[in-house]
Design an enzyme around this catalytic site. Structure first.
Site, PDB file in Angstrom:
ATOM      1  N   CYS A 282       0.841  -1.176  -0.137  1.00 24.85           N
ATOM      2  CA  CYS A 282       0.130   0.053  -0.089  1.00 24.85           C
ATOM      3  C   CYS A 282       0.728   1.355   0.060  1.00 24.85           C
ATOM      4  CB  CYS A 282      -0.901  -0.062   1.226  1.00 24.85           C
ATOM      5  SG  CYS A 282      -2.327  -1.319   1.095  1.00 24.85           S
ATOM      6  N   ILE A 283       1.515   1.585   1.122  1.00 26.55           N
ATOM      7  CA  ILE A 283       1.921   2.834   1.225  1.00 26.55           C
ATOM      8  C   ILE A 283       3.141   3.346   0.370  1.00 26.55           C
ATOM      9  CG2 ILE A 283       3.238   4.334   2.881  1.00 26.55           C
ATOM     10  CD1 ILE A 283       0.690   3.556   3.768  1.00 26.55           C
TER      11      ILE A 283
END
Ligand SMILES: NC(=O)c1ccc[n+]([C@@H]2O[C@H](COP(=O)([O-])OP(=O)(O)OC[C@H]3O[C@@H](n4cnc5c(N)ncnc54)[C@H](O)[C@@H]3O)[C@@H](O)[C@H]2O)c1
Length: 441
Positions: A282-283
């Protein structure tokens, strides 16, 4: 006189009734870290759930009640499978029987940092061929704003079928935090936005049956942007604190002590922590979905690019710390035995995707170090031409330098300190210990 319903109301009413009474047949496409926990929550709430995944291995394991997702114990999955509440298949023919479909397939970046929509497109092609009027489709995969309306809706549109009347389409960002014992799928507030107000309401009603808190928003674009704001916020703040860590390193200031003291401010400050680099699905990825999209609108996402650059430097910074620490003890990196503690991308999980540990290991090997690792969650790994099995952590002390890359709770930190001659701690896992053996990030 009985009330006569228009087709709009009749279709919406029938689906809403099936959802309210938990008779709706729920489908989850993509049974990974996001899809499997979601499938389990709806089965737990009494729905009959069908998971569809292209991986035969995963489908077999789900049908055997054998979980491969850390947050879903097999003891929870198996009774749902045995009672017929949850089953999995590789066959998209199942779509014809479903009333609701959540799409939880991967959305990686291509090498050029462009969004890879191929998983969304291929699953939607299969759904489009088979779904019936009166179906609710919800995209959960993280993506750029506009995907649901611009990519998914045209694929599902058929002559005579109107969205918001004959079928319902929403976006709902997934916020799961693997390994977080406090917040799981069931108690993380669920944002949902539809293509039309009727779609939004159907999405809200659906999630309200199984999850504790639903947050409806006015459109799919708002819902898509919510996720990107959350992850961009995190990525940029980590980038900031990583840069502060590099500055503190240069000035001989303990950055961890600085953050802890700053975090005592009861307002206007939120602690983020530096580390050896970003990891996970994600990040490091999602903000680039946003920068790709905004570039098309003529806006350079400069914060994102800068934070991406700084975060990308962190594995190099960690390796330089190791090199300096060894040099100070009269040893070159070349030929030194360096033992990595923790290779998963964050503590207490088994996910290696984008893990900074892989970069750290690669960089150390390029400098001629002999690299080994311990990780209770990752028994073996393959990295280019390098294959390794995890070593028992009791043997870490044999190395010339131990590097704590992922601060798993299961590690015996006092024992590690006692047995090792040098430890580079990139996570402040040895907080509270004081020893000349410890070099902090
Ligand atoms: N993992 C997380 O912590 C997390 C958190 C929030 C959001 N997300 C987002 O959720 C989405 C899914 O992530 P994930 O971590 O669950 O990924 P994952 O790789 O664990 O699972 C995706 C699953 O989809 C299956 N799949 C791929 N193509 C398919 C197709 N055409 N039809 C059916 N199944 C298919 C894969 O076999 C796999 O089992 C991504 O967009 C991700 O960015 C993930």
């Amino acid at each position: 006189m009985p009330e006569v319903q228009t087709p709009t109301e009749a279709t919406a009413h029938m689906l809403a009734e099936k959802i309210r009474t938990h008779r709706a047949r729920v489908g989850i496409v993509g049974l990974g870290y996001v899809g499997l926990p979601l499938a389990v929550e709806f089965a737990n709430a009494g729905f009959t759930v069908t998971g569809i995944d292209i991986s035969e291995g995963k489908v077999e394991r789900v049908n055997a009640g054998d979980s491969y997702v850390g947050d879903v114990p097999s003891a929870t999955l198996a009774p749902l499978v045995e009672s017929g509440k949850l089953r999995a298949t590789t066959d998209f023919a199942a779509v014809a029987e479903l009333d609701t479909i959540n799409i939880c397939v991967p959305t990686p970046l291509r090498k050029t940092k462009d969004p890879d929509m191929s998983y969304i497109v291929s699953s939607c092609q299969e759904i489009a061929k088979r779904f019936h009027p009166g179906t609710l489709v919800i995209l959960e995969s993280t993506t750029y704003p506009g995907t649901t309306d611009e990519v998914v809706l045209p694929m599902l549109s058929k002559p005579g079928l109107e969205v918001g009347r004959d079928f319902f389409l929403c976006f709902s960002p997934e916020r799961v935090d693997p390994g977080n014992p406090k917040y799981q799928t069931v108690n993380i507030p669920k944002v949902v936005g539809g293509c039309t107000p009727a779609c939004s309401e159907m999405g809200r009603l659906f999630y309200a049956q199984a999850l504790e808190h639903v947050v409806p928003v006015s459109s799919t674009q708002v819902a898509e942007m919510v996720k990107l704001l959350e992850n961009t916020f995190r990525m940029i703040n980590i980038g900031l604190v990583n840069e502060i860590a590099m500055m503190c390193g240069r000035m001989g200031i303990n950055v961890w002590e600085v953050i802890d003291a700053a975090a005592t401010k009861p307002f206007g400050f939120m602690p983020f922590y530096p580390g050896p680099g970003l990891g996970g699905h994600c990040i490091p990825i999602d903000p680039f979905y946003l920068s790709w999209k905004t570039k098309q609108a003529g806006i350079e996402a400069r914060f994102i690019e800068l934070a991406g650059y700084i975060n990308g430097q962190m594995p190099h910074f960690a390796v330089e710390k190791v090199q300096d620490a060894l040099n100070d003890r009269g040893k070159p990196v070349k030929g030194s035995r360096i033992h990595i503690m923790g290779v998963a991308y964050k503590k207490d999980i088994d996910d290696l995707r984008e893990s900074p540990a892989l970069d750290v290991m690669l960089l150390l090997r390029r400098r001629g170090a002999i690299v080994s690792y311990s990780d209770p969650h990752v028994p073996s790994l393959k990295l280019d031409d390098f294959r390794a099995d995890a070593m028992p952590e009791s043997r870490a002390g044999e190395a010339d330098c131990v590097v704590i890359v992922t601060d798993h709770s299961a590690f015996d930190y006092p024992g590690l300190l006692e047995r090792s001659c040098l430890i580079v701690d990139t996570r402040n896992a040895l907080k509270g210990f004081s020893s000349p053996k410890i070099v902090r990030l």
